[in-house]
Design an enzyme around this catalytic site. Structure first.
Site, PDB file in Angstrom:
ATOM      1  N   CYS A   1       0.828  -1.210   0.000  1.00  0.00           N
ATOM      2  CA  CYS A   1       0.000   0.000   0.000  1.00  0.00           C
ATOM      3  C   CYS A   1       0.866   1.265   0.000  1.00  0.00           C
ATOM      4  O   CYS A   1       1.490   1.578  -1.006  1.00  0.00           O
ATOM      5  CB  CYS A   1      -1.001  -0.026   1.150  1.00  0.00           C
ATOM      6  SG  CYS A   1      -2.322   1.198   0.988  1.00  0.00           S
TER       7      CYS A   1
ATOM      8  N   HIS B   1      -3.836  -4.978   0.882  1.00  0.00           N
ATOM      9  CA  HIS B   1      -3.345  -5.268   2.231  1.00  0.00           C
ATOM     10  C   HIS B   1      -3.481  -6.762   2.551  1.00  0.00           C
ATOM     11  O   HIS B   1      -4.466  -7.184   3.160  1.00  0.00           O
ATOM     12  CB  HIS B   1      -4.138  -4.470   3.267  1.00  0.00           C
ATOM     13  CG  HIS B   1      -3.753  -3.040   3.368  1.00  0.00           C
ATOM     14  ND1 HIS B   1      -2.673  -2.599   4.097  1.00  0.00           N
ATOM     15  CD2 HIS B   1      -4.310  -1.936   2.825  1.00  0.00           C
ATOM     16  CE1 HIS B   1      -2.577  -1.279   4.012  1.00  0.00           C
ATOM     17  NE2 HIS B   1      -3.559  -0.850   3.243  1.00  0.00           N
TER      18      HIS B   1
ATOM     19  N   GLU C   1      -2.040  -8.279   4.797  1.00  0.00           N
ATOM     20  CA  GLU C   1      -1.902  -8.434   6.249  1.00  0.00           C
ATOM     21  C   GLU C   1      -3.177  -8.115   7.016  1.00  0.00           C
ATOM     22  O   GLU C   1      -3.298  -8.443   8.204  1.00  0.00           O
ATOM     23  CB  GLU C   1      -0.752  -7.551   6.759  1.00  0.00           C
ATOM     24  CG  GLU C   1      -1.078  -6.080   6.964  1.00  0.00           C
ATOM     25  CD  GLU C   1      -1.127  -5.235   5.691  1.00  0.00           C
ATOM     26  OE1 GLU C   1      -1.126  -4.003   5.812  1.00  0.00           O
ATOM     27  OE2 GLU C   1      -1.179  -5.805   4.585  1.00  0.00           O
TER      28      GLU C   1
END
Length: 252
Positions: free
Chosen positions: A113, A199, A201
């Site tokens: 990002c 993302h 994560e």
């Protein structure tokens, strides 16, 4: 294949919201969980969540600390609420450090990002605010043929949380993925860098906390918030992307 231990320096570019911070400590903890899940899914000899993976965490916003390149094999630039094309001193320092890593050939780069955008900026292409607005919650990515090879899937979905974009692919960079709102979703140079705008994560809990906070502050209107919340629990390929990151780092 490079031999373990695999030494990854996580450059924390932000501090998470309270609920996420309580569970993971910081974004370094969030990425530690992602990378450990990815490495266990790979089933490589001498490499697992408990052995062969050495993760270090650096606060590049407040402390502005950085690893010595001779002590690591890769850097991972996290996401951030900050703006990648701003000229705050810590952002300029991060861009310069990224340029230094790009100049050499051994230490590899992962960008997520904001980190993906910093890599684009360091490589000299335009980074800025998209006129297509926010791209949020679980989004399907269109993978290029090369993207299908790197991620090991025909299609990919990731959590998204951005309205800033990299406008073009830098020279020599391969395009792995695109979406309707963001053409430059994933950049790749073998043995040098891999980035994603999404993302991998972020999980449902992290995303919901962000949505609720940004809705309460007026950043997201009711329609954006409701649409995002409807899609937030859909399947996403975070661990698949983590595996791709690790295969990239282990590539001879």
């Amino acid at each position: 294949m490079p031999q373990p231990p695999l030494r990854i320096a996580i450059l924390e570019c932000d501090t998470p919201l309270e609920g996420t911070r309580a569970k993971y400590g910081g974004y370094g903890g969030v990425f530690t969980a992602l990378l450990k899940a990815g490495v266990d899914a790979l089933n490589y000899p001498d490499l697992s969540s408990s052995s062969g993976l050495e993760l270090s965490i650096y606060d590049v916003v407040t402390a502005q600390k950085y690893p010595a390149l001779e002590d690591i094999d890769a850097i991972l630039l996290t996401g951030s609420k900050y703006t990648s094309f701003d000229d705050d001193p810590w952002i300029l320092k991060l861009v310069e450090f990224t340029k230094e890593v790009l100049k050499q050939r051994r230490v590899r780069i992962i960008g997520i990002c904001f980190g993906h955008q910093i890599v684009g900026r360091a490589m000299g292409v335009k980074v800025g605010r998209s006129d297509k607005g926010w791209e949020i919650s679980v989004i399907a990515l269109d993978l290029t043929k090369r993207g299908q090879e790197i991620f090991g899937k025909i299609a990919l979905s990731l959590q998204q949380m951005h309205r800033d974009i990299v406008f073009e692919y830098p020279e020599g960079v391969e395009n792995l993925a695109t979406t309707e709102k963001c053409h430059v979703q994933s950049m790749y140079i073998p043995k040098r860098l891999i980035t994603v705008q999404g993302h991998p994560e972020f999980n449902e809990g992290i995303m919901k906390e962000i949505f609720k906070t940004r809705h309460a502050s007026g950043i997201f209107d009711d329609a954006q918030f409701n649409d995002a919340m409807e899609r937030v629990n859909k399947y996403h390929d975070g661990v698949v992307v983590s595996q791709a990151f690790l295969r990239f780092l282990l590539e001879d």
